[in-house]
Motif scaffolding. Structure first.
Motif, short mmCIF file in Angstrom:
data_model
loop_
_atom_site.label_atom_id
_atom_site.label_comp_id
_atom_site.label_asym_id
_atom_site.label_seq_id
_atom_site.Cartn_x
_atom_site.Cartn_y
_atom_site.Cartn_z
N GLY A 10 40.62 48.43 35.09
CA GLY A 10 41.33 48.10 36.31
C GLY A 10 41.46 46.59 36.37
O GLY A 10 40.58 45.86 35.91
N GLY A 11 42.57 46.11 36.88
CA GLY A 11 42.79 44.67 36.93
C GLY A 11 43.53 44.24 38.18
O GLY A 11 43.44 44.88 39.23
N GLY A 12 44.34 43.20 38.03
CA GLY A 12 44.94 42.56 39.18
C GLY A 12 43.96 41.52 39.70
O GLY A 12 42.76 41.80 39.84
N SER A 13 44.44 40.32 39.97
CA SER A 13 43.55 39.22 40.33
C SER A 13 42.66 39.53 41.53
O SER A 13 41.44 39.48 41.44
CB SER A 13 44.39 37.96 40.60
N ALA A 14 43.26 39.87 42.67
CA ALA A 14 42.46 40.15 43.86
C ALA A 14 41.68 41.45 43.69
O ALA A 14 40.61 41.62 44.28
CB ALA A 14 43.35 40.23 45.10
N GLY A 15 42.20 42.37 42.87
CA GLY A 15 41.45 43.59 42.57
C GLY A 15 40.14 43.27 41.88
O GLY A 15 39.08 43.83 42.20
N ASN A 16 40.17 42.34 40.92
CA ASN A 16 38.94 41.90 40.25
C ASN A 16 37.99 41.25 41.25
O ASN A 16 36.76 41.42 41.17
CB ASN A 16 39.27 40.89 39.14
N THR A 17 38.54 40.50 42.20
CA THR A 17 37.72 39.79 43.18
C THR A 17 37.00 40.75 44.11
O THR A 17 35.79 40.60 44.37
CB THR A 17 38.59 38.79 43.98
N VAL A 18 37.71 41.77 44.62
CA VAL A 18 37.04 42.71 45.53
C VAL A 18 36.00 43.55 44.81
O VAL A 18 34.95 43.87 45.37
CB VAL A 18 38.05 43.64 46.28
N VAL A 19 36.27 43.89 43.54
CA VAL A 19 35.29 44.65 42.77
C VAL A 19 34.03 43.82 42.55
O VAL A 19 32.91 44.31 42.69
CB VAL A 19 35.89 45.13 41.42
N ALA A 20 34.20 42.53 42.23
CA ALA A 20 33.04 41.65 42.04
C ALA A 20 32.19 41.61 43.30
O ALA A 20 30.95 41.74 43.25
CB ALA A 20 33.49 40.25 41.66
N LEU A 21 32.83 41.42 44.45
CA LEU A 21 32.09 41.35 45.72
C LEU A 21 31.36 42.67 46.00
O LEU A 21 30.20 42.68 46.41
CB LEU A 21 33.05 41.00 46.86
N ALA A 22 32.04 43.78 45.76
CA ALA A 22 31.42 45.09 46.01
C ALA A 22 30.26 45.35 45.06
O ALA A 22 29.23 45.90 45.46
CB ALA A 22 32.47 46.20 45.87
N GLN A 23 30.39 44.95 43.79
CA GLN A 23 29.31 45.14 42.83
C GLN A 23 28.06 44.35 43.23
O GLN A 23 26.94 44.75 42.92
CB GLN A 23 29.76 44.73 41.43
N LEU A 24 28.26 43.23 43.90
CA LEU A 24 27.13 42.42 44.35
C LEU A 24 26.48 42.98 45.62
O LEU A 24 25.43 42.51 46.05
CB LEU A 24 27.59 40.97 44.61
N GLY A 25 27.12 43.98 46.22
CA GLY A 25 26.56 44.60 47.41
C GLY A 25 27.35 44.37 48.68
O GLY A 25 26.93 44.76 49.77
N GLY A 26 28.52 43.72 48.56
CA GLY A 26 29.35 43.48 49.73
C GLY A 26 30.26 44.65 50.03
O GLY A 26 30.39 45.59 49.24
N LEU A 47 38.63 51.91 41.69
CA LEU A 47 38.23 51.27 42.95
C LEU A 47 37.12 52.07 43.63
O LEU A 47 36.12 51.50 44.09
CB LEU A 47 39.43 51.14 43.90
N ILE A 48 37.29 53.38 43.67
CA ILE A 48 36.29 54.24 44.30
C ILE A 48 34.95 54.12 43.59
O ILE A 48 33.89 53.99 44.21
CB ILE A 48 36.77 55.71 44.31
N ALA A 49 34.99 54.14 42.25
CA ALA A 49 33.75 54.05 41.45
C ALA A 49 33.01 52.75 41.70
O ALA A 49 31.78 52.70 41.61
CB ALA A 49 34.08 54.20 39.97
N LEU A 58 47.03 46.38 38.93
CA LEU A 58 47.44 46.37 37.52
C LEU A 58 46.34 46.97 36.67
O LEU A 58 45.17 46.67 36.88
CB LEU A 58 47.72 44.95 37.04
N VAL A 59 46.71 47.76 35.69
CA VAL A 59 45.75 48.25 34.71
C VAL A 59 45.88 47.34 33.48
O VAL A 59 46.96 47.20 32.90
CB VAL A 59 46.01 49.72 34.34
N ASP A 60 44.77 46.69 33.13
CA ASP A 60 44.77 45.75 32.00
C ASP A 60 44.53 46.46 30.67
O ASP A 60 43.68 47.35 30.58
CB ASP A 60 43.64 44.71 32.16
N SER A 61 45.29 46.04 29.67
CA SER A 61 44.99 46.41 28.28
C SER A 61 44.80 45.10 27.54
O SER A 61 45.70 44.25 27.53
CB SER A 61 46.13 47.21 27.65
N GLU A 62 43.63 44.92 26.94
CA GLU A 62 43.30 43.63 26.35
C GLU A 62 43.24 43.73 24.83
O GLU A 62 42.65 44.67 24.28
CB GLU A 62 41.95 43.16 26.90
N TYR A 63 43.86 42.75 24.17
CA TYR A 63 43.93 42.73 22.71
C TYR A 63 43.42 41.39 22.18
O TYR A 63 43.67 40.35 22.78
CB TYR A 63 45.38 42.92 22.23
#
Length: 335
Positions: free
Chosen positions: A60-76, A97-99, A14-19
């Motif tokens: 970029g969003g989606g619940s599990a999408g946010n989770t995998v990005v967090a793990l990857a940003q930490l070095g996983g 995701l690639i970025a 999901l692509v998030d738009s936040e207001y």
């Protein structure tokens, strides 16, 4: 078999738009506060018109999408199974995701015609998030999004509870679960949202199955799941469903339930501005830590710090620089 990924997840793209809105606006638009509500194209058009001209942030969003990005940003190392359409939002999501260093099934595959899923996130001054989700292409995610060999070569297989709303998505999550279990991969899931428990409980029950290694939920979800406000009773009930349960409690921190014991881990001291993505961030940071040798109490400490950082800003994810600071502080604290 040599592990290749720390975390393999399946969930909605999901692509998030936040207001930023107030409670009166929520009421006028008919948006249920603190809940995730599925909407159709007509409802999406109406809400878009209501917030026309207001500044929004797109991520970029989606619940599990946010989770995998967090793990990857930490070095996983993370892999994400998801589904987008062949449109501008789909390209945005794949590139995001690639970025962030996340591998996915979107690479080298043709996306279908249609609309990529999107989520309108309304944030009120009390930091609560209310979500209106148009699933679009992700409603039809199915087993063809799975990479069985990569599941079998991962340390943890993670299922997003929101997939319980999609028959094909649930089927895919369960097929992946069976592959992971056979390969001896740890199983993890999140209850995701009160609305999923109220309307899609049978799907969540199937995800939990005969037990998980890691289960994530917040206190309100635990109360709805257990039909009780008795914290101790809820902890006992949830502990029967997973080897380790992480029950998050906002400013009260979290409880890690394991082996009949409950360990309270304090929250980071922050001023909350936006709770969108907090639970996803917690799960990603926790799973990064446990797949990198930290015990569960330490993992929860990192998870609380990362979640605290994300709620102290607007938006569902941290920048790479902000995440690096979180990791540096944690590493310094644990020596």
């Amino acid at each position: 078999m040599t592990t290749h990924y720390d975390l393999y997840a399946i969930g909605n793209a999901l692509v998030d738009s936040e207001y930023e809105v107030n409670d009166a606006q929520l009421e006028t638009m008919g948006v249920e506060k603190r809940h995730m509500t599925l909407i159709d194209a007509e409802r999406k058009a109406y809400l878009t018109e209501q917030v026309k001209g207001q500044h929004s942030r797109r991520t970029g969003g989606g619940s599990a999408g946010n989770t995998v990005v967090a793990l990857a940003q930490l070095g996983g190392r993370a892999f994400y199974s998801c589904r987008v359409a062949d449109d501008e939002l789909g390209a945005f999501y794949r590139d995001d995701l690639i970025a962030n260093g996340v591998a996915s099934n979107l690479t080298n595959s043709r996306s279908p015609v249609g609309q990529t899923g999107s989520c309108m996130v309304m944030v009120t001054p009390d930091a609560e998030r209310s979500m209106s989700t148009f699933l679009g292409a992700t409603a039809d995610i199915d087993h063809t999004s799975l990479h069985p060999q990569d599941i079998a070569r991962s340390k943890v297989y993670y299922m997003e509870g929101y997939l319980a709303a999609s028959p094909t998505g649930l089927d895919a999550a369960l097929k992946g679960r069976a592959i992971a279990k056979e390969a001896g991969v740890a199983l993890a899931a999140t209850l995701s949202d009160m609305s999923m428990i109220n309307f899609c409980r049978s799907g969540l029950e199937a995800m939990l199955g005969d037990g998980l290694d890691y289960l994530f939920c917040n206190e309100e979800e635990a109360q709805v799941w257990c039909n009780s406000k008795d914290l101790d009773a809820n902890c006992t009930k949830l502990s029967a469903r997973a080897r380790v349960v992480c029950l998050t409690r906002g400013a009260k921190g979290c409880l890690v339930l394991e082996g009949g014991q409950s360990t309270a881990v304090p929250a980071a001291t922050v001023v909350a501005m936006d709770t969108n993505g907090a639970g996803d961030m917690f799960a990603g940071a926790f799973l990064y830590a446990v797949t990198h040798g930290y015990n569960h109490a330490r993992a929860a400490q990192l998870a609380n710090q990362a979640a605290g950082q994300v709620v102290s800003q607007y938006g569902n994810r941290l920048s790479l620089a902000a995440m690096a600071q979180v990791k540096a502080r944690f590493t310094q604290q644990v020596g």
